[in-house]
Write a protein that holds these residues in place. Structure first.
Motif, PDB file in Angstrom:
ATOM      1  N   ILE A 123     -20.937  -7.636-118.688  1.00 25.37           N
ATOM      2  CA  ILE A 123     -20.935  -7.850-120.138  1.00 25.37           C
ATOM      3  C   ILE A 123     -21.875  -9.002-120.453  1.00 25.37           C
ATOM      4  O   ILE A 123     -21.568 -10.144-120.166  1.00 25.37           O
ATOM      5  CB  ILE A 123     -19.530  -8.164-120.646  1.00 25.37           C
ATOM      6  N   PRO A 124     -23.038  -8.700-121.029  1.00 21.51           N
ATOM      7  CA  PRO A 124     -24.035  -9.744-121.256  1.00 21.51           C
ATOM      8  C   PRO A 124     -23.556 -10.793-122.250  1.00 21.51           C
ATOM      9  O   PRO A 124     -22.712 -10.504-123.101  1.00 21.51           O
ATOM     10  CB  PRO A 124     -25.232  -8.978-121.832  1.00 21.51           C
ATOM     11  N   PHE A 126     -24.962 -12.219-124.790  1.00 11.58           N
ATOM     12  CA  PHE A 126     -25.171 -12.062-126.230  1.00 11.58           C
ATOM     13  C   PHE A 126     -24.175 -11.083-126.836  1.00 11.58           C
ATOM     14  O   PHE A 126     -23.824 -11.179-128.011  1.00 11.58           O
ATOM     15  CB  PHE A 126     -26.613 -11.640-126.527  1.00 11.58           C
ATOM     16  N   LEU A 127     -23.653 -10.161-126.002  1.00 11.54           N
ATOM     17  CA  LEU A 127     -22.685  -9.202-126.506  1.00 11.54           C
ATOM     18  C   LEU A 127     -21.388  -9.908-126.902  1.00 11.54           C
ATOM     19  O   LEU A 127     -20.750  -9.552-127.896  1.00 11.54           O
ATOM     20  CB  LEU A 127     -22.402  -8.150-125.439  1.00 11.54           C
ATOM     21  N   ILE A 128     -21.016 -10.922-126.111  1.00  9.89           N
ATOM     22  CA  ILE A 128     -19.803 -11.683-126.422  1.00  9.89           C
ATOM     23  C   ILE A 128     -19.954 -12.354-127.781  1.00  9.89           C
ATOM     24  O   ILE A 128     -19.092 -12.233-128.661  1.00  9.89           O
ATOM     25  CB  ILE A 128     -19.550 -12.730-125.314  1.00  9.89           C
ATOM     26  N   TYR A 130     -22.060 -11.568-130.066  1.00  9.04           N
ATOM     27  CA  TYR A 130     -22.229 -10.525-131.082  1.00  9.04           C
ATOM     28  C   TYR A 130     -20.874 -10.089-131.643  1.00  9.04           C
ATOM     29  O   TYR A 130     -20.687 -10.047-132.860  1.00  9.04           O
ATOM     30  CB  TYR A 130     -22.964  -9.329-130.471  1.00  9.04           C
ATOM     31  N   PHE A 131     -19.923  -9.799-130.746  1.00  9.47           N
ATOM     32  CA  PHE A 131     -18.647  -9.280-131.235  1.00  9.47           C
ATOM     33  C   PHE A 131     -17.857 -10.333-132.004  1.00  9.47           C
ATOM     34  O   PHE A 131     -17.124 -10.001-132.918  1.00  9.47           O
ATOM     35  CB  PHE A 131     -17.808  -8.722-130.088  1.00  9.47           C
ATOM     36  N   VAL A 132     -18.012 -11.585-131.605  1.00  7.86           N
ATOM     37  CA  VAL A 132     -17.295 -12.623-132.346  1.00  7.86           C
ATOM     38  C   VAL A 132     -17.924 -12.817-133.720  1.00  7.86           C
ATOM     39  O   VAL A 132     -17.231 -12.975-134.726  1.00  7.86           O
ATOM     40  CB  VAL A 132     -17.306 -13.941-131.553  1.00  7.86           C
ATOM     41  N   ILE A 134     -20.077 -10.743-135.524  1.00  7.77           N
ATOM     42  CA  ILE A 134     -20.460  -9.628-136.402  1.00  7.77           C
ATOM     43  C   ILE A 134     -19.569  -9.541-137.637  1.00  7.77           C
ATOM     44  O   ILE A 134     -20.028  -9.228-138.738  1.00  7.77           O
ATOM     45  CB  ILE A 134     -20.471  -8.282-135.622  1.00  7.77           C
TER      46      ILE A 134
ATOM     47  N   PHE B  31     -10.232  -9.310-121.220  1.00  8.58           N
ATOM     48  CA  PHE B  31     -11.340  -9.885-121.971  1.00  8.58           C
ATOM     49  C   PHE B  31     -11.969  -8.844-122.895  1.00  8.58           C
ATOM     50  O   PHE B  31     -12.290  -9.127-124.050  1.00  8.58           O
ATOM     51  CB  PHE B  31     -12.368 -10.429-120.972  1.00  8.58           C
ATOM     52  N   LEU B  35     -12.322  -9.030-126.860  1.00  9.60           N
ATOM     53  CA  LEU B  35     -13.658  -9.014-127.453  1.00  9.60           C
ATOM     54  C   LEU B  35     -13.772  -7.916-128.494  1.00  9.60           C
ATOM     55  O   LEU B  35     -14.293  -8.117-129.593  1.00  9.60           O
ATOM     56  CB  LEU B  35     -14.681  -8.786-126.331  1.00  9.60           C
ATOM     57  N   PHE B  38     -12.153  -8.643-131.843  1.00 11.11           N
ATOM     58  CA  PHE B  38     -12.659  -9.751-132.658  1.00 11.11           C
ATOM     59  C   PHE B  38     -13.130  -9.347-134.055  1.00 11.11           C
ATOM     60  O   PHE B  38     -12.732  -9.971-135.036  1.00 11.11           O
ATOM     61  CB  PHE B  38     -13.784 -10.492-131.919  1.00 11.11           C
ATOM     62  N   PRO B  39     -13.966  -8.292-134.171  1.00 12.81           N
ATOM     63  CA  PRO B  39     -14.472  -7.973-135.512  1.00 12.81           C
ATOM     64  C   PRO B  39     -13.368  -7.697-136.517  1.00 12.81           C
ATOM     65  O   PRO B  39     -13.548  -7.935-137.711  1.00 12.81           O
ATOM     66  CB  PRO B  39     -15.327  -6.725-135.276  1.00 12.81           C
ATOM     67  N   LEU B  42     -10.719 -11.361-136.555  1.00 18.32           N
ATOM     68  CA  LEU B  42     -11.248 -12.635-137.035  1.00 18.32           C
ATOM     69  C   LEU B  42     -11.675 -12.452-138.480  1.00 18.32           C
ATOM     70  O   LEU B  42     -12.494 -11.588-138.782  1.00 18.32           O
ATOM     71  CB  LEU B  42     -12.455 -13.040-136.178  1.00 18.32           C
ATOM     72  N   MET B 243     -28.311  -5.640-116.760  1.00 18.33           N
ATOM     73  CA  MET B 243     -27.335  -5.166-117.747  1.00 18.33           C
ATOM     74  C   MET B 243     -27.586  -5.794-119.106  1.00 18.33           C
ATOM     75  O   MET B 243     -27.313  -5.189-120.138  1.00 18.33           O
ATOM     76  CB  MET B 243     -25.909  -5.507-117.303  1.00 18.33           C
ATOM     77  N   SER B 244     -28.081  -7.030-119.101  1.00 20.29           N
ATOM     78  CA  SER B 244     -28.391  -7.666-120.373  1.00 20.29           C
ATOM     79  C   SER B 244     -29.663  -7.067-120.972  1.00 20.29           C
ATOM     80  O   SER B 244     -29.753  -6.856-122.177  1.00 20.29           O
ATOM     81  CB  SER B 244     -28.519  -9.165-120.149  1.00 20.29           C
ATOM     82  N   PHE B 247     -29.571  -3.422-122.967  1.00 19.71           N
ATOM     83  CA  PHE B 247     -29.214  -3.356-124.386  1.00 19.71           C
ATOM     84  C   PHE B 247     -30.439  -3.464-125.267  1.00 19.71           C
ATOM     85  O   PHE B 247     -30.653  -2.654-126.168  1.00 19.71           O
ATOM     86  CB  PHE B 247     -28.247  -4.498-124.730  1.00 19.71           C
ATOM     87  N   LEU B 279     -19.224   0.413-119.327  1.00 17.54           N
ATOM     88  CA  LEU B 279     -20.260  -0.515-118.882  1.00 17.54           C
ATOM     89  C   LEU B 279     -19.920  -1.093-117.511  1.00 17.54           C
ATOM     90  O   LEU B 279     -20.792  -1.263-116.663  1.00 17.54           O
ATOM     91  CB  LEU B 279     -20.401  -1.665-119.873  1.00 17.54           C
TER      92      LEU B 279
END
Lengths: 304, 304
Positions: A123-124, A126-128, A130-132, A134, B31, B35, B38-39, B42, B243-244, B247, B279
């Motif tokens: 899980i890259p 930036f994805l972490i 991103y989800f927080v 967005i 995790f 994650l 979150f959208p 939050l 993997m990063s 995307f 993933l």
């Protein structure tokens, strides 16, 4: 031999800091100025219609975007966010990670630290973020500063472990030296050893790491920008095709919002891209310069 | 008794290993749920940021409830099409996997070859270039390649590569593979280059040289086989980098892979969780795929 890399780095970075501080003052237009579209008439043969985006010209050095905003002006206004955000985040990453790594490296048992099973690598980073972000960054009711602070905290949290483990292993390495055991047996505490014996050796390494962390932070910003998460907030305009606009016009955000100008009006994408590469080049040269300086000052010379 | 102790020790080590993998898998799964929630969980209520655990908990409960009925494996496409995730995911998965495994094999080959060759050249300017290339973020690389291809097309009328995948038939292949393999390749060149330098100064190389063996033979028989273990140790890092990158590459080149699945379909909790779990599967498959490739290399280079 002159360390020209260091000098190029210092000159370019000072230039960037100057732009970030005084960019808005030296910008040719106001931030909100739009070059109007309309008709023009110069002579009988030279008339017609003009409409944004305007290509680079004397009036607009880097051209304008699709609404007629001057690109140079936007870049000058956004510079401070990009440069200072990168530097501050990198600094805090190094500060927290370095401190914890040094103290734990001196305190902990010197055992080999096997890096855990790397599943989280799937899980890259930036994805972490991103989800927080967005849910809260698009057309947000939070202010620009609040959003920047949230992003700053997230980016710091994500970066600290990497710095920590690098400093930790370096400290373990240094700890084997006799002068540290001597200092121990004379009763010095962890902080004293860290300050007087470890820090002088780690200083340059930490500085190189700091500069490289800046580049990493900026790449992360850019990756988020590609997915419309801009530093300081994203404006989403609906009605017609969706348009994402960066609140702060920071450079990574500008690249993100203009990333589709590949087939035509390329200058709109090209100049922000160039500016971003300049930032990376400047910090890279600085890090190389420091690296080589360290190498030459720690090099061993024959005595006779 | 000693033997028993030995077995016990061994047993503990192995359960320790097992426990660690188990813990890291559960950790990553938890995790992912967090994650993905979150959208929705939050939000900003009257200027205050708050995370609603009850919302997140309800989402997770619904997901597990839906596993038995199968509801968790359906997602909404567009306004009213209810699609089966399990039926659709293999296509996306395969696309991502094929791009990744090809790029991984290319970058391992290039990485090992250049690292072995590069290790002897100690010129600083080569290090400058390689280091700078390694610092350029993936999205910059993609955008520059795309702009470059358009520029060449406009200047010469020569279409050297596809800029993006269009429709079902026209796949962009060259540019995505270049971007995907260049970043890990540079990482490998840098780390393996140092290792090769160490290997080259070992005594067995001197012995081989003293025996009058040919240079190529020494490289194939002695150098590469001793560098491969380091490659295996670095593999997790390499795959994480890829993997990063995938995307950014899939998004900018419009490739219908797993990450496009994640971003092009509007956000749904169940779908997001499912894709993130895929993933991890992708990561593991890729890891073991490359391990298999390295095992083949070992058969070639280290058979006795």
């Amino acid at each position: 031999m002159i360390n020209w890399r260091l000098w190029i780095g210092i000159v370019l970075v000072s230039f960037l800091i100057f732009i970030s501080l005084f960019g808005p003052q030296i910008a040719p237009y106001d931030k909100d100025y739009m070059e109007p579209s309309g008709y023009y008439y110069n002579s009988e043969d030279d008339f017609g219609m003009k409409a944004a985006p305007f290509p680079p010209s004397k009036d607009h050095l880097f051209g304008t975007d699709q609404w007629g905003y001057d690109i140079l002006t936007l870049l000058l206004h956004g510079a401070k966010y990009t440069v200072f955000f990168g530097m501050l985040t990198a600094f805090i990453r190094i500060f927290i990670g370095g401190l914890l790594g040094m103290i734990n490296g001196l305190r902990g048992k010197p055992k080999s630290h096997t890096g855990g099973f790397g599943l989280l690598g799937s899980i890259p980073a930036f994805l972490i973020i991103y989800f927080v972000m967005i849910g809260i960054t698009v057309n947000s009711s939070l202010s620009v500063i609040e959003l920047i602070i949230i992003q700053f905290i997230l980016m710091t949290l994500i970066g600290v472990p990497g710095v920590y483990s690098a400093v930790y292993s370096k400290t373990l390495e240094l700890r084997k030296n006799l002068y540290i055991s001597a200092s121990y047996s004379l009763g010095a505490g962890v902080f004293r050893i860290a300050k007087n014996h470890v820090m002088p050796h780690l200083k340059e390494t930490l500085m190189v790491m700091f500069v490289k962390e800046i580049i990493l932070v900026l790449s992360l910003l850019g990756q988020l920008g590609i997915f419309n998460i801009f530093l300081g907030g994203t404006i989403l305009r609906l009605g017609g095709p969706e348009v994402y606009i960066s609140m702060t016009s920071d450079w990574a955000g500008l690249i993100g919002q203009w990333r589709s100008f590949i087939y035509n009006y390329q200058w709109i994408l090209f100049y922000p891209l160039l500016a971003f590469i300049l930032v990376i080049f400047a910090f890279y040269m600085l890090s190389r310069g420091i690296e080589l300086k360290k190498k030459s000052s720690f090099q061993k010379y024959p005595h006779i | 008794m000693v033997i028993f102790n030995y077995y016990l020790q061994n047993f503990c080590d192995e359960t320790g290993e097992f426990m660690r993998i188990y813990l890291s898998v559960t950790g990553v799964i938890v995790f992912i749920f967090l994650l993905a929630a979150f959208p929705l969980a939050l939000d900003i209520a009257s200027g205050n940021l708050s995370f609603h655990f009850d919302t997140a908990w309800k989402l997770v409960k619904d997901y597990f409830g839906g596993i038995i009925s199968g509801d968790s494996f359906y997602y909404l496409e567009g306004k009213d099409r209810n699609q089966s995730f399990l039926k659709d995911v293999p296509g996306f998965f395969l696309t991502s996997f094929l791009y990744l495994i090809t790029a991984a094999i290319i970058s391992v080959c290039i990485g090992v070859l250049i690292a072995v060759w590069h290790s002897k050249s100690k010129q600083e300017w080569i290090k400058d270039i390689i280091g700078f290339l390694g610092m350029i973020p993936d999205f910059i690389l993609v955008l520059i390649l795309q702009l470059g291809v358009v520029f060449i097309y406009e200047a010469t009328g020569e279409r050297i590569a596809r800029i993006a995948t269009r429709g079902v038939g026209e796949h962009a292949i060259l540019l995505p593979l270049i971007t995907l393999s260049i970043v890990p390749a540079i990482y490998l060149i840098r780390t393996l280059g140092e290792r090769t330098y160490d290997v080259l100064s070992e005594d067995y190389i001197l012995t081989a040289k003293a025996k009058g063996l040919q240079k190529l033979y020494i490289f194939i028989q002695h150098v590469i086989r001793n560098v491969l273990p380091y490659l295996k140790a670095d593999l997790h890092k390499v795959i994480a980098i890829m993997m990063s990158n995938i995307f950014i590459v899939e998004y900018l080149f419009n490739i219908n892979g797993l990450s496009a699945f994640l971003f092009n379909v509007s956000y749904q909790f169940d779908l997001t969780v499912n894709i993130l779990i895929s993933l991890i599967v992708l990561y593991l498959l890729l890891y073991w795929g490359v391990r298999l490739f390295i095992a083949c290399l070992e058969r070639i280079f280290s058979h006795d």
